[in-house]
Design an enzyme around this catalytic site. Structure first.
Site, short mmCIF file in Angstrom:
data_model
loop_
_atom_site.label_atom_id
_atom_site.label_comp_id
_atom_site.label_asym_id
_atom_site.label_seq_id
_atom_site.Cartn_x
_atom_site.Cartn_y
_atom_site.Cartn_z
N LYS A 26 0.87 -1.08 -0.06
CA LYS A 26 -0.14 0.03 0.18
C LYS A 26 0.90 1.34 -0.06
O LYS A 26 0.54 2.28 -0.52
CB LYS A 26 -1.05 0.06 1.12
N THR A 27 1.93 1.22 0.77
CA THR A 27 3.02 2.37 0.77
C THR A 27 3.38 2.84 -0.67
O THR A 27 3.49 3.94 -1.24
CB THR A 27 4.15 2.12 1.57
N ASP A 44 -3.48 7.49 5.56
CA ASP A 44 -3.13 6.10 5.75
C ASP A 44 -3.58 5.38 7.05
O ASP A 44 -4.20 6.26 7.95
CB ASP A 44 -1.83 6.14 5.75
N GLU A 45 -3.64 4.31 7.20
CA GLU A 45 -3.83 3.56 8.62
C GLU A 45 -5.49 4.26 8.99
O GLU A 45 -5.80 4.56 10.23
CB GLU A 45 -3.13 3.93 9.74
N GLN A 49 -6.40 -4.71 10.85
CA GLN A 49 -5.24 -4.36 11.80
C GLN A 49 -5.64 -3.35 12.64
O GLN A 49 -4.77 -2.32 12.99
CB GLN A 49 -4.26 -3.86 10.61
N ARG A 86 3.90 -8.95 10.44
CA ARG A 86 5.18 -8.18 10.08
C ARG A 86 6.36 -8.96 9.55
O ARG A 86 7.25 -8.38 9.00
CB ARG A 86 5.64 -7.64 11.44
#
Length: 796
Positions: free
Chosen positions: A57-58, A245-246, A297, A647
């Site tokens: 996504k980044t 984001d997030e 998340q 992660r």
DNA sequence: CTATCACTACTTTTT
DNA sequence: GTAGTGATAG
């Protein structure tokens, strides 16, 4: 009233509204899958990118921004990107710069909090607020609340600092201030009305001190926008592309802020000379909004994050487009299978299945220690093995649920001479001497901040005790002035000559420093204060080793103020203080310094590591005891576990201990329910929970009282070795104390005895002075590296 | 005003 | 087990 936006360019010409975008350079789309491509290219009012863990996504976000710039659809100054940490912001800026060069200058890429501080400081003066307001961190807020509770003697009603702080924070995140709370409060309930009074005084206290707490930064910006549409319009006109984001971790206040920013600009708020394209009715269309997130998340419900913000995005923006990214580019299939299996137990989620083309990879390694120390020793040993095999320490991370779990890990890492870091845990800025020094700086910038002044009134000791403080405070209250002003009147207060002189010296120094606050380099002001108060020299003069350490910390702070000026040549003291206040744990991670990071699962969000150790996977810890009572608590903890697992890129370790001590006494720990949700064939147990018990024996033990029902921890192929005797002996013999061997020196060939590992022979010595490390071949325990100064060893 | 000692509440996660 | 608090003596 006129609002000046320094640094704002006037409204830019908008070449196209949200039309087609076929001109995006293929270069920016290289290597993207069809969904990622679509996410980069889509143009429209609202876009939701549901990005599974590790789905790139980044990359998508940076290329989407780069595309907007490259095609001239947007000027850099029209872009606002909100990230979760400052570090993430810096990385994103860098990546965009890598794609489009200097066109990346002038974008706002920052966290919610940093963006709001910027807005508030720019607009402050127009509303009679001080642009040099200070930011209260949680400890400051608590100190203020504590004072108020004492004043009101409200503790008798069962109001505690933490309960009040938590409740106020929650209310502020819901955009409820003291007065709107008062309207709905049940004033007949004494506890309720006491809480209201505390809330009121807390808000007044902040206002008087010209301070905002963390939650205010967001809430006050929203209030500002709502109360002054013409101010909101400045930002609505400016930011034509808002990206968040997030998004799954936004709370209501943050959500409201975004809603304000992407509102259409009413014709009356459009300046006549605007060059922005207008709608038929003379208004300016709302900005384009892109949000990225993954409800699996979402791990910040405790601070008000509302998962509905993302789940109901399509309801909020009916014209929204949703794009799902499910291909994972980070982890092996085994790791993803484990993650998918566990998160699948959360029932109210939309199904999403991560997949990869990387291949199965290694199995997950499991280990059950007898104690937290044993577990830590396992982690340290494995890390050392991997390091020897060539994996950089920077590519490994150890995750914990709670901060207190870092302690045994630290002890063992020190002893094993493994360089480690605890981002956010070092709490450099929470050390007393650093808080003292910061309080001086805050008081220099913001003389209204009584809390800061009270902190340093008698630091270093200058004979201003509680009685003197009370006299000064009484004078301040009588005159309705800040404490700082009361100090200036000291000669009228009839205090002793010695105390009066001390106060005069202090206030003159502060005034002198304040005079330079806006112009001088932070380091110079800091040096002036330390010099004239004699704080550092005073610490140096004592023979206490701890004071020496404190003096060194202050030197470190001085170095940091210098470093800040290097990064920001024009940076003022207030900017330095803001940076420090908004520092996030993850911002402290340095991925080139050759150390292992130990961090909480919350800090780990958004990061990735080649090798991950997920520790303390026990009932009561993960899921945490405290979550049991909360609705959705166990599901949120499961997401936390999921975040930890995802992660890992290549190697994943699960570990737990059979007994864990908290509160001074030791209790038996059971394996976490989440462990049982991982398909047994994915884990290879080095030492399984089913075969070890707290006494080190090898009798199978009950696993959540389900031992015999298909025992999911017994596995056919990889039988655990029965715990061997030596291991057992040293495992529990580890002591908690860090010792000091003075300047014991060792040379190759020396024989030594180690408290845990027994006798061995030194095979090599590296490093200098207190950092010298001996490599020792133990007769029974194998090869270990030990920090000579502190290892529990003796020369034979 | 400062230093020392005993007592208690405490550990979820964070900007 | 300990950090932070409060009482008491110096």
């Amino acid at each position: 009233m006129s609002f000046v936006l320094d640094g704002f360019e006037p409204d830019h010409p908008t070449t196209s509204s949200f039309g087609g975008s076929s001109e995006v350079d293929e270069r920016l789309l290289a290597g993207l899958n069809p969904q990622q491509r679509e996410a980069v290219l889509y143009r429209g009012r609202a876009l939701l990118i549901v990005a599974g863990a590790g789905s790139g996504k980044t990359s998508v976000l940076t290329r989407r921004i780069a595309g907007l710039l490259d095609t001239r659809e947007a000027w850099p100054s029209q872009i606002l990107a909100i990230t979760f940490t400052n570090k993430a912001a810096a990385e994103m800026r860098e990546r965009i710069h890598g794609l489009v060069g200097d066109a990346a200058q002038g974008m706002w890429i920052s966290t919610f909090h940093s963006a709001c501080v910027r807005i508030l400081r720019r607009q402050a003066e127009a509303f009679g607020l001080s642009p040099s307001f200070t930011i209260y961190d949680s400890a400051d807020s608590r100190a203020l609340i504590k004072r108020i509770l004492k004043e009101l003697e409200a503790d008798t009603l069962g109001l505690t600092v933490s309960s009040v702080a938590g409740r106020i924070s929650k209310l502020k995140n819901e955009l409820t201030d003291a007065e709107s709370f008062a309207r709905g409060a049940n004033v007949d309930d004494p506890k309720e009305s006491a809480f209201l009074e505390v809330f009121r005084r807390y808000s007044e206290g902040l206002a008087r001190a010209k301070a905002f707490d963390f939650d205010d930064l967001i809430a006050q910006t929203v209030y500002l926008f709502r109360a002054f549409p013409e101010v909101a319009a400045l930002y609505q006109r400016r930011f034509r592309y808002v990206l968040v984001d997030e998004y799954q971790d936004t709370n209501h206040a943050q959500y409201a802020l975004i809603r304000e920013l992407v509102r259409a600009v009413k014709p009356q708020n459009v300046p006549a000379d605007t060059r922005t394209r207008l709608e038929a009715d003379g208004s300016i269309a709302p900005a384009s909004l892109t949000v990225v997130g993954d409800s699996d998340q979402s791990i910040y419900a405790f601070r008000g994050a509302d998962i509905r913000n993302i789940v109901e995005f399509e309801r909020d923006f009916p014209e929204a487009k949703t794009i799902l990214l499910e291909q994972n580019y980070r982890s092996t299939q085994n790791i993803l299978d484990a993650a998918n299996a566990v998160i699948g137990n959360n029932f109210d989620r939309t199904a999403k299945n991560l997949f990869t083309t990387i291949g199965a990879g290694d199995k997950i390694t499991g280990y059950t220690g007898y104690s937290a120390h044993d577990e830590a020793q396992f982690v340290a040993d494995e890390i050392d093995k991997l390091r020897t095999a060539g994996t950089s320490l920077n590519d490994m991370a150890v995750f914990v649920r709670t901060n207190s779990q870092t302690r045994p890990l630290e002890e063992i890492f020190i002893r094993s001479a493994l360089p480690y870091r605890i981002p956010g845990g070092t709490k450099f800025f929470e050390r007393a001497e650093i808080k003292d020094a910061m309080a001086y700086l805050i008081q220099v910038v913001n003389p209204a901040d009584d809390l800061a002044l009270r902190r340093v009134l008698n630091v270093p000791r200058r004979g201003i005790g509680p009685a003197t403080e009370a006299t000064l405070q009484a004078h301040a209250d009588r005159e309705g002035m800040p404490l700082r002003d009361a100090l200036r009147d000291v000669e009228q207060l009839g205090l002793g000559p010695k105390v009066t002189g001390a106060i005069r010296t202090l206030v003159d120094l502060l005034d002198e420093a304040s005079g330079q606050a806006l112009t001088a380099a932070p380091a110079d002001i800091f040096a002036l204060l330390m010099e004239r108060t004699g704080y550092v020299t005073g610490l140096r003069a004592t023979r206490d080793a701890q004071d020496e350490a404190r003096a060194e910390n202050l030197e470190e702070l001085l170095a940091q103020t210098k470093e800040f000026r290097k990064q920001n040549p024009e940076g003022t003291l207030i900017e330095f203080l803001t940076n420090v206040a908004l520092l996030a744990a993850a911002d402290e991670i340095d991925d080139t310094d050759g150390s292992v990071s130990i961090m909480t699962l919350h800090t780990a969000k958004g990061l990735e590591y080649d090798t991950v150790f997920l520790t303390g996977i026990e009932e009561g810890l993960l899921p945490h005891q405290m979550s049991a009572g909360e609705p959705g608590g166990v599901q949120e903890e499961r997401r936390l576990f999921y975040v930890g697992v995802t992660r890992a890129k290549r190697r994943l370790f699960f570990s737990l201990a059979m007994q864990r001590s908290q509160f001074g006494d030791t209790t038996v720990a059971l394996p976490s329910r989440y462990l049982q949700e991982v398909p047994a064939e994915l884990i290879e147990w080095r030492q399984s929970p089913g075969f070890a018990n707290s006494r080190g024996g090898s009798q199978p033990r009950a696993l959540n009282a389900r031992r015999d029902s298909g025992d999911r921890f017994s596995y056919g192929t990889s039988l655990p070795p029965a715990p061997n005797r030596e291991k057992r002996e040293w495992a529990n013999a580890v002591t908690a104390k860090v010792r000091d061997n003075g300047d014991l020196t060792l040379a190759t060939g020396d024989r030594i005895r180690h408290a845990d590992f027994g006798e061995g022979r030194v095979t090599g010595v590296t490093g200098q002075g207190p950092k010298s490390i001996a490599e020792v071949l133990f007769d029974t325990a194998g090869r270990k590296k030990l920090l000579i100064k502190i290892a529990p060893i003796e020369k034979l």
